[in-house]
Design a protein around this motif. Structure first.
Motif, PDB file in Angstrom:
ATOM      1  N   ILE A 164      -2.043   9.034  25.440  1.00  0.00           N
ATOM      2  CA  ILE A 164      -1.945   8.946  26.896  1.00  0.00           C
ATOM      3  C   ILE A 164      -0.479   8.876  27.317  1.00  0.00           C
ATOM      4  CG2 ILE A 164      -2.482   7.548  28.923  1.00  0.00           C
ATOM      5  CD1 ILE A 164      -5.045   6.684  27.577  1.00  0.00           C
ATOM      6  N   ALA A 167       1.098  12.229  26.773  1.00  0.00           N
ATOM      7  CA  ALA A 167       0.779  13.182  27.841  1.00  0.00           C
ATOM      8  C   ALA A 167       1.603  12.885  29.092  1.00  0.00           C
ATOM      9  CB  ALA A 167      -0.713  13.130  28.160  1.00  0.00           C
ATOM     10  N   TRP A 168       1.795  11.602  29.395  1.00  0.00           N
ATOM     11  CA  TRP A 168       2.637  11.230  30.540  1.00  0.00           C
ATOM     12  C   TRP A 168       4.083  11.659  30.323  1.00  0.00           C
ATOM     13  CZ3 TRP A 168       0.538   5.543  31.166  1.00  0.00           C
ATOM     14  CH2 TRP A 168      -0.712   5.591  31.816  1.00  0.00           C
ATOM     15  N   LYS A 171       4.857  15.073  31.314  1.00  0.00           N
ATOM     16  CA  LYS A 171       4.962  15.322  32.749  1.00  0.00           C
ATOM     17  C   LYS A 171       6.380  15.093  33.267  1.00  0.00           C
ATOM     18  CE  LYS A 171       0.171  14.410  34.151  1.00  0.00           C
ATOM     19  NZ  LYS A 171      -0.014  15.735  34.776  1.00  0.00           N
ATOM     20  N   GLN A 260      -3.493  16.098  29.494  1.00  0.00           N
ATOM     21  CA  GLN A 260      -3.794  14.779  30.042  1.00  0.00           C
ATOM     22  C   GLN A 260      -5.239  14.383  29.780  1.00  0.00           C
ATOM     23  OE1 GLN A 260      -1.141  13.045  31.903  1.00  0.00           O
ATOM     24  NE2 GLN A 260      -2.439  11.379  31.221  1.00  0.00           N
ATOM     25  N   SER A 263      -5.860  13.566  26.196  1.00  0.00           N
ATOM     26  CA  SER A 263      -5.399  12.230  25.819  1.00  0.00           C
ATOM     27  C   SER A 263      -6.445  11.171  26.142  1.00  0.00           C
ATOM     28  CB  SER A 263      -4.083  11.902  26.520  1.00  0.00           C
ATOM     29  OG  SER A 263      -4.260  11.710  27.913  1.00  0.00           O
ATOM     30  N   TYR A 264      -7.228  11.370  27.210  1.00  0.00           N
ATOM     31  CA  TYR A 264      -8.277  10.410  27.561  1.00  0.00           C
ATOM     32  C   TYR A 264      -9.423  10.457  26.547  1.00  0.00           C
ATOM     33  CZ  TYR A 264      -5.849  10.277  32.067  1.00  0.00           C
ATOM     34  OH  TYR A 264      -4.906  10.149  33.044  1.00  0.00           O
TER      35      TYR A 264
END
Length: 422
Positions: A164, A167-168, A171, A260, A263-264
């Motif tokens: 997670i 993935a952030w 961004k 994203q 990742s969840y």
């Protein structure tokens, strides 16, 4: 001094700065290094292949090379820690990891990244190889099994949040940001290492030469009561590490999810994994160990069959199918690790190294096998889960029926042969 090179004196374990709870947290952090070193940049793997203009198999060498040299590293670091102590190994390993992580972040081509990951794996070996040894240094009996479960549950936070965060990072930055984060974490680990006080007692410290210390690996390896179950338990690492290597390709390329969302899904699987050790300690630790392990391997086979049949239909079905082996894999770890440590009276660093090495080597094989270009990537992974879970189940049945003694499992009053202890 004993005939095996160990000096007998008395020393009391004490953690003036960390305390008992701080020590547990420190051990948990050390155990997080492997999932952090892999899962943090998993969401970026498809983009990294595009960035470097490399194939999936070449890009995935940043994973397999890391694990292979991590395995070699821990094989050496463990015996060294038996001679020089846990703290010096932690310091050197942390420094290597810090430098190599920064090199990873600065890599200009995939091959330099692979080289940097090799060095990072060696450093990580120095950090994690002594974590299990410290648990045996400081805890014993039923408390040790509980601490193993606590540490493994806390360590399970890393694979849950790492993708997670990764993935952030994508961004606001690039894949390089993940390796700068690892650099910062390893600096924190080094600072905690300076606060940690040596837990290896003098009566368990090896006083022979370094070469003879490393040769103790052979002594531990000759103990069939240790080696055979260690191989059987490590077989579960093969398909699971295969999943680590290709999960981003399954969710992003095969199912078409974003990094994203991927990742969840990865975090959801990690979350269920955290529950494994807790469930074992609270509800399953009193079950007959032979039946418990057999049931775990059997459920893992079921997981593989479900992945093959329904896991390819949707990302949700794949997640639910794979969650079974994830839960089983972590539920069996406190029991399996404690059983293996019980087989050795002394040589804890060597035993810890072999446990981690077998797990990692077979896991690296799983990564390579999972990266093969199957006609259907999900079915290929499901086949690996089914095949090696069934192999573990058959191997476990054969071991239970054999005459090989195993303390805590078979012939509990069996005394270790003098050739297998210090």
């Amino acid at each position: 001094m004993s005939e095996k090179g160990y000096e007998n004196t008395n020393q009391t374990n004490n953690q003036k700065y960390l305390g008992k709870k701080g020590l547990i947290a420190f051990i948990a952090l050390m155990n997080m290094f492997i999932p952090l070193s892999t899962d943090l940049y998993l969401p970026a793997l498809p983009k990294m292949s595009s960035y470097f203009g490399s194939s999936i198999s070449v890009t995935n060498l940043t994973l397999t090379a890391f694990f292979f040299f991590y395995a070699l590293g821990i094989l050496i670091w463990g015996p060294i820690s038996n001679k020089y102590g846990r703290k010096p190994v932690l310091i050197v390993g942390s420094i290597i990891y810090i430098i190599s992580s920064s090199f990873c972040a600065l890599s200009s081509n995939v091959y330099f990244l692979i080289f940097s990951r090799i060095a990072q794996g060696i450093g990580a070996g120095g950090i994690t190889s002594v974590s299990i040894a410290i648990i045996k240094d400081y805890f014993s009996g039923k408390e040790r099994e509980s601490i193993l479960a606590i540490v493994q549950s806390l360590s399970g936070i890393a694979p849950m949040v790492a993708p997670i965060i990764g993935a952030w990072i994508l961004k606001i930055s690039t894949w390089r940001g993940s390796f700068w984060i690892l650099t910062i974490i390893s600096i924190l680990n080094l600072l905690l290492t300076f606060l940690y006080e040596e837990t290896l007692k003098d009566n368990e410290r090896y006083r022979g030469t370094l070469a003879k210390s490393i040769k103790r690996l052979l002594v531990v390896g000759k103990n069939k009561g240790f080696l055979i179950p260690a191989i059987i338990f490590s077989l579960s690492a093969l398909p699971f590490m295969g999943y680590i290597a290709i999960s981003s390709y399954i969710y992003v390329d095969y199912f078409g999810l974003s990094e994203q969302v991927y990742s969840y899904f990865f975090a959801a699987n990690a979350l269920i994994s955290i529950a494994g050790p807790i469930i074992y300690v609270k509800y399953l630790s009193t079950i007959d160990k032979k039946i418990f392990a057999s049931g775990c391997f059997g459920l893992s086979v079921l997981s593989g069959i479900l992945i093959i049949t329904v896991g390819k239909l949707s990302p949700v079905f794949f997640l639910l199918s794979f969650m079974i082996i994830s839960l089983i894999g972590t539920a069996i770890r406190p029991f399996s690790t404690n059983i293996l440590l019980e087989q050795q009276n002394g040589d804890t660093g060597s035993a810890s190294s072999l446990i981690n090495t077998l797990f990692t080597v077979l896991g690296s094989v799983g990564m390579l096998l999972a990266s093969i270009p199957y006609k259907n990537i999900v079915v290929g992974l499901g086949g690996l889960v089914t095949l090696f879970s069934a192999t573990a189940l058959i191997g476990w049945y054969g071991f239970i029926k054999s005459n090989v003694p195993c303390i805590g499992l078979k012939q509990p009053n069996y005394e270790l042969n003098k050739d297998t202890v210090n």
